[in-house]
Design a protein around this motif. Sequence first.
Motif, PDB file in Angstrom:
ATOM      1  N   LYS A  88      33.237  37.076  37.929  1.00  0.00           N
ATOM      2  CA  LYS A  88      32.459  38.214  38.427  1.00  0.00           C
ATOM      3  C   LYS A  88      32.949  38.588  39.836  1.00  0.00           C
ATOM      4  O   LYS A  88      33.127  39.759  40.139  1.00  0.00           O
ATOM      5  CB  LYS A  88      30.978  37.906  38.439  1.00  0.00           C
ATOM      6  CG  LYS A  88      30.137  39.093  38.925  1.00  0.00           C
ATOM      7  CD  LYS A  88      28.669  38.758  38.949  1.00  0.00           C
ATOM      8  CE  LYS A  88      27.801  39.913  39.376  1.00  0.00           C
ATOM      9  NZ  LYS A  88      28.265  40.712  40.460  1.00  0.00           N
ATOM     10  N   THR A  89      33.147  37.593  40.672  1.00  0.00           N
ATOM     11  CA  THR A  89      33.618  37.848  42.038  1.00  0.00           C
ATOM     12  C   THR A  89      34.973  38.530  42.043  1.00  0.00           C
ATOM     13  O   THR A  89      35.190  39.503  42.770  1.00  0.00           O
ATOM     14  CB  THR A  89      33.681  36.516  42.827  1.00  0.00           C
ATOM     15  OG1 THR A  89      32.378  35.912  42.827  1.00  0.00           O
ATOM     16  CG2 THR A  89      34.147  36.744  44.245  1.00  0.00           C
ATOM     17  N   LYS A  91      36.308  40.333  39.632  1.00  0.00           N
ATOM     18  CA  LYS A  91      36.156  41.699  39.110  1.00  0.00           C
ATOM     19  C   LYS A  91      35.549  42.630  40.159  1.00  0.00           C
ATOM     20  O   LYS A  91      35.954  43.768  40.295  1.00  0.00           O
ATOM     21  CB  LYS A  91      35.281  41.697  37.850  1.00  0.00           C
ATOM     22  CG  LYS A  91      35.995  41.168  36.636  1.00  0.00           C
ATOM     23  CD  LYS A  91      35.075  41.189  35.422  1.00  0.00           C
ATOM     24  CE  LYS A  91      35.791  40.705  34.190  1.00  0.00           C
ATOM     25  NZ  LYS A  91      34.903  40.716  33.005  1.00  0.00           N
ATOM     26  N   ASP A  92      34.559  42.130  40.904  1.00  0.00           N
ATOM     27  CA  ASP A  92      33.902  42.947  41.934  1.00  0.00           C
ATOM     28  C   ASP A  92      34.840  43.283  43.089  1.00  0.00           C
ATOM     29  O   ASP A  92      34.702  44.338  43.710  1.00  0.00           O
ATOM     30  CB  ASP A  92      32.666  42.230  42.493  1.00  0.00           C
ATOM     31  CG  ASP A  92      31.517  42.162  41.478  1.00  0.00           C
ATOM     32  OD1 ASP A  92      31.584  42.859  40.447  1.00  0.00           O
ATOM     33  OD2 ASP A  92      30.567  41.394  41.724  1.00  0.00           O
ATOM     34  N   GLU A  93      35.784  42.399  43.359  1.00  0.00           N
ATOM     35  CA  GLU A  93      36.716  42.608  44.474  1.00  0.00           C
ATOM     36  C   GLU A  93      37.839  43.559  44.125  1.00  0.00           C
ATOM     37  O   GLU A  93      38.554  44.029  44.993  1.00  0.00           O
ATOM     38  CB  GLU A  93      37.277  41.284  44.968  1.00  0.00           C
ATOM     39  CG  GLU A  93      36.245  40.432  45.662  1.00  0.00           C
ATOM     40  CD  GLU A  93      36.778  39.094  46.124  1.00  0.00           C
ATOM     41  OE1 GLU A  93      37.975  38.788  45.873  1.00  0.00           O
ATOM     42  OE2 GLU A  93      36.007  38.339  46.717  1.00  0.00           O
ATOM     43  N   ARG A  94      38.043  43.862  42.863  1.00  0.00           N
ATOM     44  CA  ARG A  94      39.132  44.748  42.452  1.00  0.00           C
ATOM     45  C   ARG A  94      38.681  46.131  42.504  1.00  0.00           C
ATOM     46  O   ARG A  94      38.408  47.033  42.445  1.00  0.00           O
ATOM     47  CB  ARG A  94      39.643  44.384  41.067  1.00  0.00           C
ATOM     48  CG  ARG A  94      40.377  43.079  41.130  1.00  0.00           C
ATOM     49  CD  ARG A  94      41.028  42.778  39.824  1.00  0.00           C
ATOM     50  NE  ARG A  94      41.911  41.644  40.057  1.00  0.00           N
ATOM     51  CZ  ARG A  94      43.059  41.487  39.467  1.00  0.00           C
ATOM     52  NH1 ARG A  94      43.488  42.349  38.598  1.00  0.00           N
ATOM     53  NH2 ARG A  94      43.794  40.453  39.717  1.00  0.00           N
TER      54      ARG A  94
END
Length: 94
Positions: A88-89, A91-94
């Motif tokens: 999740k982290t 994916k959120d950073e992309r």
Amino acid sequence: MIGERVRKLRENHSILLRQLAAKLEMDTAMLSKMERGDRFFRKEDIEALATFFGQPRQDMLSLWLADKIVKTVANEEYPIEALEIALKTIKDER
């Protein structure tokens, strides 16, 4: 995972362990340990192997990284939960 892939590629190309070790400029015993999963390949080794065997770089590096991740979390108490948070982290950073 990656060690098994390298071994299969080497065997399918009829290359001896010592021949591939020489190509990678490493000790035969070290390459043997890497194929068995007792030691990690370096990223540079995987890139060289992908080129040498004509394999997609992304496939080889993804398998290498997945192998490192699995070996890191496999014996921990909450590996699935930790991986879900990490995914999740990322994916959120992309």
